[in-house]
Structure formats: C-alpha cells, structure tokens
Design an enzyme around this catalytic site. Structure first.
Site: not given
Ligand code: PA5
Length: 451
Positions: A289, A310, A424
């Site tokens: 951010e 793995h 948003k």
C-alpha cells in the site's frame, strides 16, 4: 543495542556494493524530511515518534482493561481489516503457541478475527462458535465507516446483546477509532463503550504501536512494554546513525531499491517459522500500500519454507528472473526436539539422528539461499536471535522506517492509498448505496453491455 541484523552479501552477484552506497546521500535527505515533516504525506508521520510517545497512563489503561477482559472472556474477537487487523494478528501469532486454539488451560483467551472479509460462511460459523463461549470484542476502525468491519460489528453486537443483555454487552465492547469523526465514535459515545483513540497522524498500516495493536496483544497475554521497548531500541539506533554500513534500515531501503533498479520488481519475504506467516502478511500490506502507486513499486510477496519449497520453490529457482528474496532468519527456537534414531533406518534418516530440528531447518535455509543465488535470485537476510516481544518491536519499527525511506526513494507518498477506493466505489454502486445513483446506473449498463 539492537539485536536485528541485516546483510546483503548474497545480493552482490546482481548489484555492486557501490550501487547500495550510492543511496546514502538520498537516504540522509529522506531522514531529514521525515524528521522535519517536509516530505510527501507529512501529515501522517505520527508513527515515527510513537514508541517514545506512548505514555505510562495509556499503557497502564490498556493493561488493566486487558486483564478485565481476560478474566471474563474465553474468546476475544478482534474486528478490523487492513491496518486495523494485520499488525495485531502478526504479533499475536508470532508469539503464540502454534496450537494455542487447542490449548484450553494456558489462561489466555483465544483470539479470533472478524471483519477482515465479508464471507457469509466465515461469519456465520464464528457466530455459532460464540454461542458456546464467554467472549468480548474490540471493533477497530479509524474511519469508522469501513464496510467489512461495520457488517461484522453489526452482527456481533446483536449476538452479544442477545447473549448477555444490552448492559452487560456494553461492558464487553471496546471501540478503537478516530478521536472525533466517524460513525463508530458516535456510536461508542451514544452506547457508552470504552474507547481508545487512533491518533490522526498515524495511518492504519503504521498503527500497530497504538491501541490498535497493543490492546489485542495485551489481551492475548503478551508483554506490550517489551514490544514497545524493542521499537524504542530500533528508533534510538536509527537516530544514532544513518550510515548504510551501521544502520539496517538504511541498508535494507537502499538494497531493495538497488535491486529494483536492476529489474528485480518482486520481493519475496521468506520465513522458516510458520508463526511468522502473519508478519509477512502485515509486511505485504505495509509495503504494497505504501509503494505500489504511480505505476511504480516492488510487488511484495511471501512464502513459508520449507513448506513452499515444495510448491513455489520451482518458480523461484527457475521462473522469470525478476524476483529477490528477503529471509527473516530466527537464530534460536524456544523449544528443543531432536531427530530420533531408528533401528531399521528405512527412511535413511539416521545420518541426521541426534540433530536438532532447528539445525536441519537452518541447513535447509543455507542450502536454499545458495541454490537461489545460483539461480540469479539475490538474497537479503534479516536475522533476529529469537522471536519475542522485544525483537518483534525492533522488527516492526525497522520495517516501518525502511518503508518510509524506501517510498521516498521511489518518490511516492508512502502514507496514502488512493488506489483502494476504486473497488469500494464499484461495490457501493452495485449495492445501490445512497449517493451513488449515477455510478449504479453506469455500472449496470456496463455489465449488461458486456453480456
Ligand atoms: O492502512 C490503511 O490505511 C488501511 O489498510 C486501513 O487500515 C483499512 O482500510 C481499514 O481502515 P479503517 O481503520 O478506517 O477501518
């Protein structure tokens, strides 16, 4: 004296030491602008002084309230998202027994989390669990208007009130929010909840050293004075010298930018201790951010080894060569366990019988580092002697300060997050939030034209 060490010797196949040292002048300027508040985002620099500014009165208040909660709650629910969630979880998980949730007799409440997603299953299952346990909660939201925690709080508040009655429920809710603004502050005042303040000049992802992190950490049973003490140690060290050779913050900020300039655009934080999983999640938010804007920034990724050797190991060894790794190396585990001898030795492991698991883990770390360096993946190393409150406090301040300096090197504002608004806006439009009528029409037209 700080215990945290940083080295970049295993990055020197890709960059020269001089590439790192060349950042010194810039770094000095950036420390100065952070100190004097003259750089980008200068109204959000409160985090830098936090370790020294947390006063005795606030610490005692947090400790006393935490004790009250611990006595009456088997579960403590932390409601929050992003910076109002990850810091507390990172520290609590790092310090907790790996199986704390099964450990019913250690006297510590189980810490559960809500409001960090909108999953119906997750939240319904949580409510079901809470039917059977005594619990309290904290709702953490600086703005007080974030959708995810607001939905969770609405549900948990109703649940708590029907379980204990309105009056008792009130004493089991702690709100941590902005000083004046926001719906949560208003609600807390009207309902008479205990509250703590998130300072105006501290952004969410830099807030773990405020009550946002400190209250949940104290309720979980950990020593917040030691945690703050670790941050103070790192702060004092950073203030004593800015030299890349002596200051791990400067060295980390410089090295990652030197690597970025060589096309290493992805940084993978690596741990060999599963307890550090959420520390990496916190770091990902802090760096993602803070730096990912204006079409710039190192992409922060994370792996846990040897587990992910793995799975992701193949890519790291031989995939696109745009990655570098930063290992958080822990020198000493808390416990002791050796590989046992087996008379049949069918698995062929007797050659390490008698060795501690940590030694095997450490050899995996050294072997992996060398293999990745050979595969052109530069390797940075942050090491701490052990995982405890103090070393975590050092790590937190180290990462925060390095993030600010690194963001300034990139010439972005490391304290804003304009990009998180886009999703948003669409979500509100899709849900028909009042005030978004125009956006609602546009988004539904767009969706139907895409069919
Ligand atoms: O770092 C940030 O600013 C964000 O991640 C916020 O912490 C997050 O969006 C939650 O915001 P709030 O505390 O206002 O609910």
């Amino acid at each position: 004296m700080i215990d945290l060490k940083f080295d970049y010797i295993n990055a020197l196949d890709v960059i020269d030491q001089q590439d790192v040292i060349d950042f010194q002048k810039q770094i000095n300027t950036h420390y100065k602008s952070l100190k004097e508040g003259t750089g980008k985002g200068n109204d959000f620099l409160g985090w830098a002084e936090l370790p020294n500014e947390i006063n005795e009165e606030l610490i005692t208040k947090i400790e006393e309230l935490a004790e009250e909660i611990r006595i009456k709650s088997r579960i403590f629910v932390v409601i929050g998202i992003g910076g109002s969630y990850l810091g507390a979880r990172a520290i609590i998980e790092a310090l907790s027994n790996s199986f704390a949730q099964l450990n019913q007799n250690d006297g510590n409440p189980i810490i559960l989390y809500a409001g960090q997603n909108i999953s119906e299953d997750y939240t319904a299952e949580l409510l079901k669990v809470l039917d059977d346990y005594d619990y309290s909660l904290t709702v953490i939201s600086k703005s007080g208007t974030t959708t995810e925690p607001a939905i969770a709080f609405r549900l948990l508040k109703n649940h708590l009130e029907s379980k204990y009655g309105k009056l008792d429920a009130r004493d089991r809710i702690i709100a941590i929010t902005d000083k004046e603004r926001g719906a949560l502050k208003q609600l807390a005042d009207e309902e008479g909840y205990q509250t703590f303040i998130v300072p105006d000049d501290v952004g969410g992802r830099y807030s773990v050293l405020t009550p946002v992190g400190l209250l949940p950490i104290a309720v979980a049973g950990f020593n917040i004075r030691e945690f703050i003490g670790g941050a103070i140690k790192m702060k004092e060290h950073v203030e004593s010298t800015s030299y890349i050779a002596d200051n791990p913050v400067s060295a980390y900020a410089a090295t990652r930018n030197a690597l970025y300039n060589q096309g290493k655009t992805v940084e993978i934080t690596v741990n060999y201790e599963p307890k550090l999983f959420y520390l990496t999640e916190w770091w990902k938010q802090l760096y993602g951010e803070s730096e990912g804007k204006e079409n710039k920034g190192i992409f922060p990724a994370g792996v846990g080894f040897t587990t992910d050797l793995h799975s992701m190991g193949q890519y790291i060894q031989e995939g696109l060569r745009n990655v570098f790794e930063t290992v958080i190396s822990v020198e000493k585990p808390k416990r002791k366990l050796k590989v046992p001898v087996d008379s049949k030795n069918l698995d062929g492991l007797n050659y390490i019988a008698g060795k501690r698991l940590h030694e095997v883990n450490h050899m995996a770390e050294t072997g992996t580092t060398l293999a990745h360096v050979d595969g052109e993946v530069p390797n940075l190393r942050i090491s701490i002697p052990e995982i405890n409150e103090n070393t975590l406090g050092q790590l937190v301040y180290f990462y925060e300060m390095a993030c600010a300096i690194s963001g300034y090197i990139l010439d972005v504002n490391p304290f804003d997050q304009p990009g998180v608004e886009a999703y948003k806006k669409n979500m509100f439009a899709l849900l028909g939030k009042p005030g978004f009528e125009k956006e609602t029409e546009e988004i539904y037209n767009r969706l139907s034209s895409e069919k």
